[in-house]
Design an enzyme around this catalytic site. Structure first.
Site, mmCIF file in Angstrom:
data_model
loop_
_atom_site.group_PDB
_atom_site.id
_atom_site.type_symbol
_atom_site.label_atom_id
_atom_site.label_comp_id
_atom_site.label_asym_id
_atom_site.label_seq_id
_atom_site.Cartn_x
_atom_site.Cartn_y
_atom_site.Cartn_z
ATOM 1 N N LYS A 76 54.815 43.222 60.496
ATOM 2 C CA LYS A 76 55.432 44.544 60.616
ATOM 3 C C LYS A 76 56.857 44.389 61.122
ATOM 4 C CE LYS A 76 54.445 49.061 62.815
ATOM 5 N NZ LYS A 76 53.480 49.772 63.687
ATOM 6 N N SER A 150 51.615 53.774 61.919
ATOM 7 C CA SER A 150 52.933 53.400 61.448
ATOM 8 C C SER A 150 52.957 52.077 60.708
ATOM 9 C CB SER A 150 53.903 53.342 62.636
ATOM 10 O OG SER A 150 53.503 52.353 63.576
ATOM 11 N N SER A 174 48.089 53.198 65.199
ATOM 12 C CA SER A 174 48.822 52.640 64.062
ATOM 13 C C SER A 174 48.206 51.369 63.500
ATOM 14 C CB SER A 174 50.273 52.361 64.462
ATOM 15 O OG SER A 174 50.932 53.552 64.802
#
Length: 596
Positions: A76, A150, A174
């Site tokens: 990420k 996210s 997330s």
């Protein structure tokens, strides 16, 4: 290579393939135009990583320290990878770190290869996956729907089988919501289990680096490699020496009145999941979850929003126009709260946590829908705050309470979109939850991610052989967890090791006139895989168990998926003449659930 598990990659190398050849081919198949990626490594970066791996391999006295040798993974883009830009999905925020984040370095030292950085809701603020100037990340099953966030890109590249695992982060869900929405596993460790050094914080006191994979076994492998105390991170914690475990027949606390915001398809999937998990041997106990809404209010409507502002304060004050409008509106709400408000909220959380811990202690773990609904990208863009909040209904209180969680695939809704379940336990329970999750995944036998590839228990690895003094026994009927005769195993010190299937060479029959009802398993040319549980019994007690097995049943040698052989229940042919063939159910639990 699409959809390969960690074991598949390792087997390819064991068969003579090389990291350079395979990873070059993988890199060539990926597109920088794919909204799931923010950046990909180039060939030069790949060669440097492989050269470093080969140097470590050559110098290592024990190659067991490389459980991820040559395995590609994604990161990420709020987690640092040396030489690749970190953007947190904000181009004006971009910087290029000279060092890897602590957790990334741990995985590289275990042999893994970074393949790219993934898209996210900007500054990890959102559960939807659309708040990014790099584009909305579509769901792996239907591009009209959100992927969840996210950690949107990390979840989707795993679900599509581009990499076997990826790192995300989790503050309010997330690392779980996008797993549930894309039919993959999302492991959210205890706060501080993974170091946050080199991670752009959202709420530093709550943030957890998380793991996405298509199998629980792969997530466990990554967890073991990434786990480690980091003295440079003030929130890092050393794992306790004594691990927790769930009983073979756990008691799960479920919402007394589960909320789906009018989504009848998710509600139906939840009810179906409860039936399946009950058939699997768990007991579901309705509990009042109102307490958790009070905890969540502190995160969404209280001063914890100021922690998001503090994380990027200098950038937010100097370049507010560079921040996504929805993210900016959320972060700048920090101006509403004072230091006194923050302390009052901390005191309130302490009181709520005491009550929440007591509620959790009344069961073995909590079981909830990972997300209460699926939303289209258009719907979320039209109503970004309310729908985002709904996504967090069963995730947003976990980190505030210092608990652990695991999201696992559970099935599909009538419209074909995935439905996930989340197991929630206290701090440091993540591996206990994962052990149960691995057994559940083998039992559910759903396809992996959006690849369409079947789940094969052996594909994710299997436990080693029974230890000295133990006999591994496959049970198929009344001795399964939660079934009437399971006590004959537990009273002899039996331990459940694995849920798997036989090879495709068996048929299952419901025998007539047996009390309690029992099945018979018989080897047949036109057979199919039948679900079984593997139990380890002390050798000294195995004989007494076998003596008690009544005719027409007996103990013989069974062939499992993948070719393993273990002792297990078989049935004499004469008893099958008047028995009902129930092979189509795939196992005794499913049959009993259907007729009960």
């Amino acid at each position: 290579m699409t959809g390969w598990t960690i074991k598949d990659w390792l087997q390819a190398y064991a068969g003579g393939e090389t990291p350079l050849a395979l990873l070059t081919r993988l890199l060539g198949s990926l597109s920088a135009e794919d909204a799931a990626w923010i950046s990909l490594i180039d060939q030069e970066h790949l060669i440097r990583q492989i050269a470093s791996l080969e140097t470590m391999w050559s110098a290592a006295p024990n190659h067991a320290q490389f459980p991820l040798f040559g395995v590609p993974f994604a990161v990420k883009d709020n987690i640092d990878v040396a030489g690749l830009p970190t953007t947190a999905a904000c181009p004006e925020f971009e910087y290029t770190p000279s060092a890897n984040a602590f957790v990334v370095e741990r995985l590289i030292q275990a042999g893994a290869i970074v393949i790219g950085k993934t898209n996210l809701d900007q500054f990890a603020t959102g559960l939807v996956g659309v708040r990014s100037p790099y584009g909305a990340v579509p769901n792996a099953f239907n591009p009209d729907y959100v992927s969840g966030g996210s950690s949107a890109g990390s979840a989707v590249v795993v679900a599509r089988g581009l990499v076997p695992f990826a790192l995300g982060t989790d503050t309010a869900g997330s690392g779980r919501v996008p797993a549930g929405l894309n039919n993959i596993v999302g492991l959210k460790p205890t706060r501080g289990a993974f170091s946050n050094t080199g991670v752009v914080p959202a709420c530093r006191s709550l943030d957890c680096v998380s793991v996405f994979a298509t199998t629980v076994a792969d997530a466990q492998t990554v967890y073991r490699a990434a786990l480690g105390f980091d003295a440079a991170d003030g929130f890092s914690r050393a794992a306790p020496a004594v691990a927790q475990a769930l009983p073979a027949q756990p008691r799960f606390g479920i919402p007394l009145q589960a909320e789906f915001y009018g989504d009848s398809q998710s509600e139906a999937a939840w009810q179906d999941s409860l039936k399946k998990i009950t058939a699997f041997g768990a007991t579901c106990i309705p509990l009042d979850f109102g307490l958790f809404d009070q905890v969540a209010a502190l995160l969404y409507d209280g001063p914890w929003v100021a922690e998001r502002y503090a994380a990027i304060r200098e950038f937010a004050e100097t370049k507010p126009e560079a921040i996504h409008p929805v993210v900016r509106d959320i972060i700048f709400r920090a101006e509403q709260f004072s230091a006194a408000d923050a302390f009052a909220a901390m005191y309130r959380l302490g009181d709520l946590k005491r009550q929440a811990d007591a509620l959790l202690a009344s069961v073995d773990a909590l079981l909830v829908p990972t997300a209460p609904s699926h939303f289209t990208i258009a719907a979320v863009e039209a109503d970004p705050i309310r729908l985002n909040s709904q996504f967090g209904k069963y995730t947003n209180f976990v980190n505030l309470l210092d608990w652990s969680a695991l999201s696992v695939p559970a099935g599909f809704r009538a419209d074909g979109l995935p439905f996930g379940l989340t197991l929630i336990g206290p701090a440091w329970a993540e591996m206990a939850l994962s052990d149960f999750g691995a057994r559940w995944q083998a039992y559910a036998a759903l396809p992996r991610g959006a690849t369409g590839l079947p789940f094969i228990a052996d594909a994710a690895g299997n436990p080693g052989p029974a230890a000295a003094g133990l006999v591994r026994l496959a049970v198929v009927g009344a001795h399964l967890s939660g079934m009437p005769l399971n006590r004959e195993l537990t009273e002899r010190g039996g331990v459940l090791v694995e849920t798997t299937t036989t090879s495709g060479a068996y048929r299952l029959y419901a025998l007539g006139g047996t009390v309690p009802p029992k099945p018979g398993l018989a080897r047949k040319a036109d057979g199919a895989p039948i679900q079984v549980e593997l139990w380890d019994l002390p050798l000294a007690d195995f004989a007494s168990f076998v003596v008690g097995v009544p005719a027409p049943l007996g103990i013989g040698t069974l062939e499992l998926a993948g070719g393993r052989q273990v002792k297990g229940f078989i049935c004499e042919p004469y008893a099958l003449a008047d028995a009902q063939d129930i092979t189509e159910y795939g196992g005794w639990r499913a049959y009993r659930a259907a007729v009960s």
